[in-house]
Design a protein around this motif. Sequence first.
Motif, mmCIF file in Angstrom:
data_model
loop_
_atom_site.group_PDB
_atom_site.id
_atom_site.type_symbol
_atom_site.label_atom_id
_atom_site.label_comp_id
_atom_site.label_asym_id
_atom_site.label_seq_id
_atom_site.Cartn_x
_atom_site.Cartn_y
_atom_site.Cartn_z
ATOM 1 N N LEU A 137 1.160 -1.028 -0.030
ATOM 2 C CA LEU A 137 -0.310 -0.031 0.206
ATOM 3 C C LEU A 137 0.919 1.317 0.044
ATOM 4 N N ARG A 138 2.026 1.103 0.800
ATOM 5 C CA ARG A 138 2.905 2.394 0.557
ATOM 6 C C ARG A 138 3.444 2.994 -0.497
ATOM 7 N N MET A 184 -5.586 10.327 -18.052
ATOM 8 C CA MET A 184 -6.449 11.696 -16.662
ATOM 9 C C MET A 184 -7.639 12.292 -17.480
ATOM 10 N N ILE A 325 -8.906 -5.967 -2.400
ATOM 11 C CA ILE A 325 -8.339 -5.273 -3.509
ATOM 12 C C ILE A 325 -7.992 -6.194 -4.136
ATOM 13 N N GLU A 450 -0.047 6.724 -16.234
ATOM 14 C CA GLU A 450 -1.109 6.758 -15.518
ATOM 15 C C GLU A 450 -0.037 7.646 -13.745
ATOM 16 N N GLN A 454 -0.168 10.969 -12.401
ATOM 17 C CA GLN A 454 -1.461 10.926 -11.379
ATOM 18 C C GLN A 454 -0.322 11.884 -10.535
ATOM 19 N N ALA A 457 -0.809 14.799 -10.834
ATOM 20 C CA ALA A 457 -2.232 15.949 -11.011
ATOM 21 C C ALA A 457 -1.596 16.275 -8.796
ATOM 22 N N TYR A 458 -1.062 15.886 -8.086
ATOM 23 C CA TYR A 458 -1.259 16.072 -6.778
ATOM 24 C C TYR A 458 -0.349 16.981 -6.752
ATOM 25 N N THR B 152 -7.553 15.559 -2.621
ATOM 26 C CA THR B 152 -7.403 14.763 -4.103
ATOM 27 C C THR B 152 -8.255 13.413 -3.907
ATOM 28 N N THR B 178 -9.026 18.211 -6.272
ATOM 29 C CA THR B 178 -8.203 17.689 -7.537
ATOM 30 C C THR B 178 -8.384 15.749 -7.794
ATOM 31 N N HIS B 179 -8.874 15.840 -8.964
ATOM 32 C CA HIS B 179 -9.131 14.299 -10.143
ATOM 33 C C HIS B 179 -8.077 14.081 -9.894
ATOM 34 N N VAL B 180 -7.771 12.211 -9.547
ATOM 35 C CA VAL B 180 -6.855 11.729 -9.552
ATOM 36 C C VAL B 180 -7.793 10.116 -10.482
ATOM 37 N N PRO B 181 -7.593 10.469 -11.730
ATOM 38 C CA PRO B 181 -7.993 8.972 -12.254
ATOM 39 C C PRO B 181 -7.373 7.386 -11.705
ATOM 40 N N PHE B 182 -7.897 6.769 -11.693
ATOM 41 C CA PHE B 182 -7.471 5.556 -11.864
ATOM 42 C C PHE B 182 -8.102 4.446 -12.936
ATOM 43 N N LEU B 189 -8.850 2.116 -4.573
ATOM 44 C CA LEU B 189 -9.112 2.100 -3.079
ATOM 45 C C LEU B 189 -7.260 1.707 -2.155
ATOM 46 N N ALA B 190 -6.613 1.094 -3.700
ATOM 47 C CA ALA B 190 -5.438 0.900 -2.761
ATOM 48 C C ALA B 190 -5.230 1.655 -2.055
ATOM 49 N N LEU B 193 -6.134 3.529 0.775
ATOM 50 C CA LEU B 193 -5.692 2.744 1.700
ATOM 51 C C LEU B 193 -4.276 2.973 2.158
ATOM 52 N N GLY B 194 -2.850 3.449 1.288
ATOM 53 C CA GLY B 194 -1.898 3.756 1.397
ATOM 54 C C GLY B 194 -1.414 5.178 1.632
ATOM 55 N N HIS B 196 -2.466 7.816 -0.095
ATOM 56 C CA HIS B 196 -1.658 8.634 -1.491
ATOM 57 C C HIS B 196 -3.635 9.725 -1.602
#
Lengths: 497, 313
Positions: A137-138, A184, A325, A450, A454, A457-458, B152, B178-182, B189-190, B193-194, B196
């Motif tokens: 998860l990290r 995106m 997941i 991707e 991503q 984006a942040y 986000t 802010t939108h972050v698409p996956f 979800l991962a 939980l992490g 991010h």
Amino acid sequence: MDIFLTSLAGQLQPMVLLTMVVSVVIGMIVGAIPGLTVSIAVALAVPVAIFLPTDYALVMLASLYAAGVYGGSVSAILLNAPGTPASAATAIDGHQMARQGLAKKALNIALLASAFGSMFSILLLVTFAPLLAKFALRFGPVEMAGLLLFTFTIVGTVSGSSMIKGLFSAALGILLATIGSDPMIGVPRFTFGNTSLLDGLTYIPLLVGLFAIAEVLKMAGEGFPRQSHDVELGSENKARNRLTGSDMKAISMPMVRGSIIGSFVGLMPGIGSTISAFLAYADIKRSAGSTSKVGSGDIRAVAACESSNNATGGATFIPTLALGIPGDAVTAIILGALVMLGVQPGPLLFVTNPGIVYTVYIVLFLSTVMMVIVGLVATRALVYVLRVPNLYLMPIVALTCAAGSFVVRNNVLDTFVMLGAGVMAFVFGRVGVPVAPLLISFIVTPPFEEAVRQSLAYSHGSFSIFVTNWFSLIAILLSAIVVVLVALAQRRRVIPA
Amino acid sequence: MRNLIAKIGLAAAVALAPMSAFADWKPERPINIIVGFSAGGGTDATARLIASSAQEFFEVPLVVVNRPGASGTLAAEIVAGSEPDGLTLLVAGGSESTSVPNHLKTNYSLDQLRGVIRVNREHMVIVTKAGSGLKSAEDIVAAAKENPGGLTFGSSGPASILHSAFLVFAKQAGIEMTHVPFQGGAPALAALLGGHIDMTILTPGDAKAQSEAGNVNLIATTSDRAPQLPDLASLSELGYDVNVENMKGLVVQADTPDEVVQYLHDKFKAAMESETFESLAGRANIQPAYLNGADFDAAMQNMSKAIKEALSE
């Protein structure tokens, strides 16, 4: 422990075992057919599975999954036409072995290595699943971007003899990977208004074209030559095909390394077993040294690739079971099936439904054992495929490829993608451009793009996010070192010549 | 004169022919139910559920055809451009109907599809990471007002209904995020939980499981209360006028005659009232939510309108 024993007893019923045998056989056949992949087999089994009791359903889905990945290597070795993308790396050395009359040995090594990789990852799943899932998860987008950059450079070392030709092939792969929706904002790129292209070139048809169709075209160009190698299983051949103790010793380390690489990749979302096999291949190529036979029929390469891609398959169950997941498309389908069976997957599955968790463990384990048994029996028969004259065999391969490419999305465009890729790879073969870099960059580019975007984006567009994150910084530095080392090695090779 | 009467009679017969043909319209060839997603997913489950329970009411075979691609828009495009003969149905009501055409240029519009029946609906639940300090919708709005664009949200892809639901929420609350698409809901979800991303949307089943494990804070549903989470308020109850959710139903090409739509509706409605449907739906964890064709159309149009407004700044 009681629950464990109950679960085990549940699996050792004759009907459950029969379901397992049938599923393993079907999984191998589907896996061996170029274009038909494990995910198709599992998806098609779901409507059947939801009407079965939970145990049977899990047995069916897990057995299909385990056997399908090995099945892909059968056609990779025998026909140089990988049945699933994950077996593309196996084809490099495996098919060379088949040409040298060592088909049976290659198949058995692939089988052993597949089983070893599966067992390795199942062991990790049973012992460390919650811990490993937390670790995975990290890895957010920034870390993934670094990891994928490093992957790119490592598998780049598989580019073959000419760096320029390898780079050309990789660049073309990147270009082809940009076709489709932007990840995106969803704007179409290079689709020419065709909705079928919005998902990009579908990768099964591309793979099938690059390998299987190119092989068919090559054979056709040579007028379908008779099998050059002797497949008569004479006594001398039998001896050569026997696995010796020194063989086992030679492949033990590559299998362990392959399994570690494969398990790590399986933990990460979105990389997949194709890349893990190529990573294991790059690793064995480097560690075997420049005098090795890797690339021209080395048993260690076959063992490394096959243990790696199977370990990835098992490891994807770690986030699936520990966090709820799904790790890839197949485990997503299996999770969906669990829901339909009335089990809500999630992080508490271990607490609320330990029986299901143990059942999954046991099913994965037993289906691997079953795969070895069925595989050993099947190998004897499978090598006879090589005795079918190419004139008959190759058109059949072409037909299954076309059908398989169509079936992926029931879309005729994909059949044309397959044909185009086949013709391109055929031309590449004539002028000595390697195909593997194209496939690798085609697979790595979308998740890399991707992850990078991503991250941006942040960070609101600032690239500094990649150097302030220690993991991605290390990955960037390591990648730079690899590039420099490879460049230096190339120069050393060029200057004395 | 007799000739003239015969002519009038013939003309009348010709004019009435289609009418009478439709009045007792019956499909004479197999009916294709097109699914815009791969076998094994939620939309596919709805299609197979309704097809297998409706088969006994039809004399022709009902065939489920998967035409996955481009977030379901490929299949929508196929049905929007099909013959209006009632033999090509689409499982619609999700992203491809209410969301994507508002974000991107598609080769079809919602107006080219006509509702036959709504089969089920799926609530959507906004969640944040447990221990993140974002425990309620007010927390999110306050944090977003303090630092516009700083929060986000993860979605299953650009232009997806998850993306749209957040946009409608942001518009109603007057905030910017802010939108972050996956690629799908699972990696989102991962990432949550992490730690991010700050928030994402789950199905009620997943939300309940993750919340019971202490992994996520449940914020609100984006339509009304979900039966699986009866204590969780909806955004509209909290004062944000949001009504976006995933619906699934059957639609046909918009020019399909009323009689044909009525025939299909009646058969599928009978199927939804059958015992087969009830037991299969319970098993597949599908929440039946019948609406007739016109009401289904209205529900889709309302969601689409809200999303369109949220997109026009």
